[in-house]
Design an enzyme around this catalytic site. Sequence first.
Site, PDB file in Angstrom:
ATOM      1  N   HIS A  57      -1.892   7.697 -14.420  1.00  0.00           N
ATOM      2  CA  HIS A  57      -2.757   7.818 -13.248  1.00  0.00           C
ATOM      3  C   HIS A  57      -1.846   8.291 -12.134  1.00  0.00           C
ATOM      4  CE1 HIS A  57      -5.440   7.088  -9.951  1.00  0.00           C
ATOM      5  NE2 HIS A  57      -4.702   6.114  -9.466  1.00  0.00           N
ATOM      6  N   ARG A  84       0.831  -1.209   0.000  1.00  0.00           N
ATOM      7  CA  ARG A  84       0.000   0.000   0.000  1.00  0.00           C
ATOM      8  C   ARG A  84       0.864   1.258   0.000  1.00  0.00           C
ATOM      9  NH1 ARG A  84      -3.717   1.099   4.987  1.00  0.00           N
ATOM     10  NH2 ARG A  84      -4.709  -0.878   4.498  1.00  0.00           N
ATOM     11  N   ARG A 106       3.509   7.231  -6.199  1.00  0.00           N
ATOM     12  CA  ARG A 106       3.087   5.938  -6.733  1.00  0.00           C
ATOM     13  C   ARG A 106       4.260   5.211  -7.386  1.00  0.00           C
ATOM     14  NH1 ARG A 106      -1.447   9.280  -7.999  1.00  0.00           N
ATOM     15  NH2 ARG A 106      -3.369   8.585  -6.988  1.00  0.00           N
ATOM     16  N   THR A 128      -7.386   5.138   0.281  1.00  0.00           N
ATOM     17  CA  THR A 128      -8.573   5.426  -0.533  1.00  0.00           C
ATOM     18  C   THR A 128      -9.257   4.094  -0.813  1.00  0.00           C
ATOM     19  OG1 THR A 128      -7.453   5.151  -2.663  1.00  0.00           O
ATOM     20  CG2 THR A 128      -7.429   7.360  -1.710  1.00  0.00           C
TER      21      THR A 128
END
Length: 332
Positions: free
Chosen positions: A193, A99, A106, A248
């Site tokens: 993304h 995570r 990211r 999230t």
Amino acid sequence: MSTKEKLIDHVMKEEPIGSRNKVTVVGVGMVGMASAVSILLKDLCDELALVDVMEDKLKGEVMDLQHGGLFLKTHKIVGDKDYSVTANSRVVVVTAGARQQEGESRLNLVQRNVNIFKFIIPNIVKYSPNCILMVVSNPVDILTYVAWKLSGFPRHRVIGSGTNLDSARFRHIMGEKLHLHPSSCHGWIVGEHGDSSVPVWSGVNVAGVSLQTLNPKMGAEGDTENWKAVHKMVVDGAYEVIKLKGYTSWAIGMSVADLVESIVKNLHKVHPVSTLVKGMHGVKDEVFLSVPCVLGNSGLTDVIHMTLKPEEEKQLVKSAETLWGVQKELTL
């Protein structure tokens, strides 16, 4: 005679017909479970399989969902750490992985997750060689490339959830700004993304009315309405939620169910999802980025040719170069 035998008269032996719409979710963390629940509530599968290495958590989540079986149309919900439970899935959603920590980019997650994928992907392929693989784990564009390489699947059967959620966030904020429902606010976020995503300002419209014709400075410096801040809010959105609640889950879960629906119902809907973009918009390397794609029964069937402004195209190429810089260092 048992109670069951006294109650039920058997007319014929049931033919063992396999599930027609089996969906597997790999990883029962926050994103995996939000995806699973969203898929169940939208009634998209006749069998749901969950897989995770954490056996107790997995068992608990499966039981918890099964206890709500009365309120669902999916009668078969199963889970196991053994991938045989996923056999003959139509769609496999991969949410497993390390995570993202607060403040962690990211891209920093990459090699940690590549190593996890080296175990997961071959197991999926072994039991569901004809499935459509949907990657959600971050960094999603690079991991979709990794899944494509490790699976040996054709490109139309490996899809990354990409900027489907970024575009939804964009349309939500746009709706707040204009006091309209997000479905009436049209705007596309493409590319990575994440931090280098590209808002296509030239395509932002309501009822076919281009907002850039009304406000030529939209998205640029010197825009008195500061629409650029809308894109910044999209990029910062996930970090903000992680800071506040630790992770999230709900929005990405709903976004995943939205994509799964287009596939299993063969909707031919256009979504910004991550696909191989080599040869498009000046991208020269083997990278996956989000562009508007048509999703249906066979997976990703078509790509829409966007008319990008030179500046937007430049950002996309820059995004691709960033990703390729990371990808070429990976040990697959």
